[in-house]
Design an enzyme around this catalytic site. Structure first.
Site: not given
Length: 249
Positions: A14, A36, A63-65, A67-68, A70, A127, A198, A219
């Protein structure tokens, strides 16, 4: 420290530049099973940073998650497979069809193009989210109950695993019986560490004892005076927990 423990550690890159990321891979490659690459680094450095990290012999969790709709998520999943990542994630709340089509498209692409098939995992509840924030977006469930609902849906929809808080690992294992179902666990903090944003956390030792396949740490390692030593301390705690578990079995 054991290689089994290091295989379970995902270090989050990150950071905001390609140079910082590659320096971390060089420094921490000996102690990390996977690196990651999330939204910050991917936006700053693009797909080439994924290729460069893999070229150094490291595995990548993208790790781009996604969501759109299908079709869009399935197409993005195919491109993630072509990049050579080992794991990538999509949001379980995108629904059954989005997950099902993504898993199928990735499998078809990997077979057709003779590519290693990445593990496709579904994000359950972040989280950083608690019951108050779920209620604000119209979800009446507790974070724990929502995680279980989404984990079951993910398993039924062809996902290889989930991203779930360490506090939810035990319940996920109880309700999802799919063989080799992965649990990737963020929100892991050393006992003396700052939780930052978190809200549902555990220590590395607690998370692996609970049954996490991978823990994600950013971190507490990156912000340490000596990231390599910080990573080694986490691995020692994980290795001790795994040894104690094996001896008590």
């Amino acid at each position: 420290m054991t290689r089994v423990a290091s295989n379970k550690l995902i270090i989050a890159l990150d950071v905001d530049t390609r140079k910082k990321a590659l320096n971390l891979v060089d420094t921490l490659g000996e102690v990390a099973g996977v690196f990651k690459i999330g939204s910050q680094l991917f936006t700053a450095a693009g797909p080439d940073i994924v290729r460069e990290v893999i070229a150094k012999g490291a595995c990548v969790f993208l790790d781009l998650k996604f969501h759109d709709i299908p079709a869009t998520v399935a197409a993005a999943g195919v491109e993630a497979a072509r990049l050579g990542v080992s794991i990538f994630n999509i949001h379980a709340c995108g629904g059954r069809e989005m997950m099902r089509r993504t898993a199928a498209s990735v499998s078809e692409c990997a077979a057709r193009e003779n590519l290693p098939r990445p593990n496709v995992i579904a994000v359950t509840v972040l989280t950083s989210v608690d019951a108050v924030e779920l209620a604000q977006i119209g979800v009446p469930s507790s974070p724990e109950d929502e995680t279980i609902l989404l984990a079951k849906l993910a398993a039924e929809s062809g996902m290889d695993g989930v991203v779930a808080s360490p506090q939810d690992i035990t319940r996920v294992r109880q309700v999802v019986t799919k063989p080799n179902f992965l649990i990737v666990t963020p929100g892991v903090r050393p006992s003396a560490g700052n939780p930052n944003d978190q809200k549902r956390t555990m220590t590395p030792a607690q998370a692996v004892r609970a049954g996490a396949d991978y823990i994600v740490v950013g971190r507490p390692i990156l912000a340490a005076p000596d990231p390599f030593e910080a990573a080694k301390d986490i691995l020692r705690a994980m290795a001790n927990a795994l040894t104690a578990e094996a001896e008590s079995a």
